[in-house]
Design a protein around this motif. Structure first.
Motif, short mmCIF file in Angstrom:
data_model
loop_
_atom_site.label_atom_id
_atom_site.label_comp_id
_atom_site.label_asym_id
_atom_site.label_seq_id
_atom_site.Cartn_x
_atom_site.Cartn_y
_atom_site.Cartn_z
N ALA A 106 -2.12 7.37 -1.75
CA ALA A 106 -3.13 7.09 -0.73
C ALA A 106 -3.35 5.59 -0.54
O ALA A 106 -3.95 5.19 0.45
CB ALA A 106 -4.46 7.76 -1.11
N MET A 107 -2.83 4.76 -1.46
CA MET A 107 -2.96 3.31 -1.33
C MET A 107 -1.68 2.66 -0.82
O MET A 107 -1.54 1.44 -0.80
CB MET A 107 -3.37 2.70 -2.67
N ALA A 153 -1.15 2.40 8.18
CA ALA A 153 -0.59 1.80 9.40
C ALA A 153 -0.66 0.28 9.37
O ALA A 153 -0.25 -0.38 10.32
CB ALA A 153 -1.35 2.32 10.62
N TRP A 154 -1.16 -0.31 8.29
CA TRP A 154 -1.38 -1.75 8.21
C TRP A 154 -0.59 -2.31 7.03
O TRP A 154 -0.85 -1.98 5.89
CB TRP A 154 -2.87 -2.03 8.04
N SER A 155 0.40 -3.15 7.32
CA SER A 155 1.28 -3.65 6.26
C SER A 155 1.13 -5.14 6.03
O SER A 155 2.05 -5.80 5.59
CB SER A 155 2.74 -3.33 6.62
N MET A 156 -0.04 -5.70 6.34
CA MET A 156 -0.24 -7.15 6.23
C MET A 156 -1.35 -7.47 5.23
O MET A 156 -2.22 -8.29 5.46
CB MET A 156 -0.59 -7.71 7.61
N GLY A 157 -1.36 -6.76 4.11
CA GLY A 157 -2.40 -6.96 3.11
C GLY A 157 -3.53 -5.97 3.28
O GLY A 157 -3.42 -4.98 3.99
N ASN A 158 -4.64 -6.23 2.60
CA ASN A 158 -5.79 -5.32 2.67
C ASN A 158 -6.50 -5.44 4.00
O ASN A 158 -6.56 -6.51 4.61
CB ASN A 158 -6.78 -5.63 1.55
#
Length: 450
Positions: free
Chosen positions: A16-17, A420-425
């Motif tokens: 999930a992370m 859907a977000w691959s640019m950090g948290n």
């Protein structure tokens, strides 16, 4: 607050992370493995990894949609837009050539057969300096274009939907080039398309027309496939992932596994709800828009939404349609009271949400900003005074030790992730992120430029 222990990382990170970038990566082989394994064995391991990840993606979407099927549409005008979007959609599901989408996911492409649908709103020669006349013309053209898009959707898209399965419907829609010289932002068809889709009960994600990279060497005797810039491929991937993951509220694994890693006891983690109160403020002309909603992330991955003055939670995938229709009615009636929440109304909504908490253990996430201000125009002079002792109530089971209190604080920190977000948290915990994005998606219907 300083982190007391590092967030999960490496091989032990809960699914999930994880984000799409991680899920889509092929396995890495060491030099020794490459020397030891045959090409056939390496290919078999790559295929096994891909099939395993295909299942993870399919299960994530099925879990978020609570078992209900989905129908994805690609609405396109130019062939390059279709080609890139179609391939990117297949990549999002890690499909090889000839492989089908999961059984609960149907994909259809529809050609936009009327070029006028993509033309900017006609200003009839009026300029922004004409103010009221210009705005009246835009409003009139908005309705004309809206009717045309709804007619297109009814005849070309709705007709393809199976009424017996009643699937969730989403569409990636080509809308031409949004930034052109001499074209005012108010002429954009973006909000027309969004409103038309929600009125026809279709979630939407807009993309600008795709153009291939120009080639310096043109040889008619050579049949080569067009190539596209990394920027173009990146924006289409972002659009596809937003539609297939964020707009359905998907996570690649169970939230309960994240809660366990945060230190929550397993018997509680497996039924823990995390509820986030989410709000956005914007300005539309003379009107101030201030809207809020609640998002509930369940331990099994289901995501639900509660609107002000409503008594029932609805699935996140359905909430975009509901919210878009609320904003559409406000636009038509030009009665903004229902989307101008004051301090006392925010406090009442928060109380309503918390009093509707069921039997499941629950963590409520509330931003300090505005929700607990005791002075100022933001809050209408009203205070939710209990929020001055944060957190203002904690179950006795978590008051016994400092470690148990820390585990509660770790949960929102660990939830600052999105597949859907691959640019950090991401900035806010996932359920709060989902709620804020939901409002942002549909503010354009009210004429708000976000």
């Amino acid at each position: 607050m300083q982190s007391d222990i590092p967030a999960p990382s490496g091989q032990k990170t809960p699914l999930a992370m994880r984000d799409y970038e991680h899920i889509s990566q092929p396995p890495i082989f060491t030099k020794q493995q490459k020397e030891k394994l045959t090409e056939k064995e390496i290919k078999q391991r790559v295929d096994n990894r891909r099939q395993e990840r295909q299942t993870i993606i399919a299960d994530a979407i099925k879990r978020a949609l609570q078992g209900k099927p989905t129908h994805l549409f690609i609405l396109w005008r130019e062939r390059d837009t279709y080609d890139v979007t179609c391939q990117t959609l297949r990549d999002a599901f890690l499909l090889n050539e000839g492989e089908d989408f999961p059984e609960h996911v149907k994909v259809s492409s529809v050609w936009i057969n009327e070029p006028n649908l993509l033309k900017p709103l006609d200003t009839a020669g009026l300029a922004p300096k004409d103010r009221q006349e210009f705005d009246n013309q835009i409003r009139k053209q908005h309705q004309t274009k809206l009717d045309a898009w709804r007619n297109f959707l009814k005849h070309e898209v709705i007709a393809l939907i199976d009424p017996t399965t009643k699937p969730y419907c989403f569409a990636i829609v080509e809308i031409g080039q949004t930034k052109k010289k001499g074209v005012h932002p108010k002429q954009s068809i973006y909000r027309v398309v969004r409103e038309a889709c929600v009125l026809e009960k279709i979630g939407s994600q807009m993309v600008q027309t795709v153009k291939p990279k120009s080639s310096d060497k043109e040889d008619e005797s050579t049949d080569t496939s067009p190539s596209y810039s990394k920027k173009t491929e990146g924006r289409i991937l972002n659009a596809v992932l937003d539609l297939t993951l964020r707009q359905v509220g998907a996570l690649y694994g169970l939230p309960s596994e994240v809660y366990e890693r945060a230190g929550i006891p397993k018997e509680i983690a497996q039924k823990l709800d995390v509820i986030a109160l989410c709000r956005r403020k914007a300005t539309q002309g003379q009107e101030n828009i201030h809207y809020a909603l609640a998002v509930r992330l369940r331990a099994n991955g289901a995501v639900d939404v509660l609107f002000p003055d409503r008594n029932n939670w609805i699935p996140y995938a359905q909430a975009g349609i509901e919210l878009g229709q609320i904003f559409s009615r406000v636009r038509c009636d030009r009665n903004y009271k229902t989307v101008q929440l004051k301090g006392i109304e925010l406090a009442k909504f928060a109380a309503d949400v918390l009093t509707q908490v069921g039997d499941c253990p629950t963590i409520a996430l509330i931003e300090a900003d505005v929700w607990r201000n005791e002075r100022g125009e933001e809050n209408g002079g009203q205070a939710w005074f209990q929020l001055k002792i944060l957190p203002f109530f904690v179950h006795p089971d978590f008051q016994k030790t400092e470690e148990s209190l820390k585990s509660l604080c770790r949960v929102p920190h660990y939830l600052r992730i999105s597949p859907a977000w691959s640019m950090g948290n991401i900035h806010s915990p996932y359920p709060m992120h989902l709620g804020k994005q939901l409002i942002k998606d549909h503010l354009c219907i009210l004429g708000v430029e976000v």
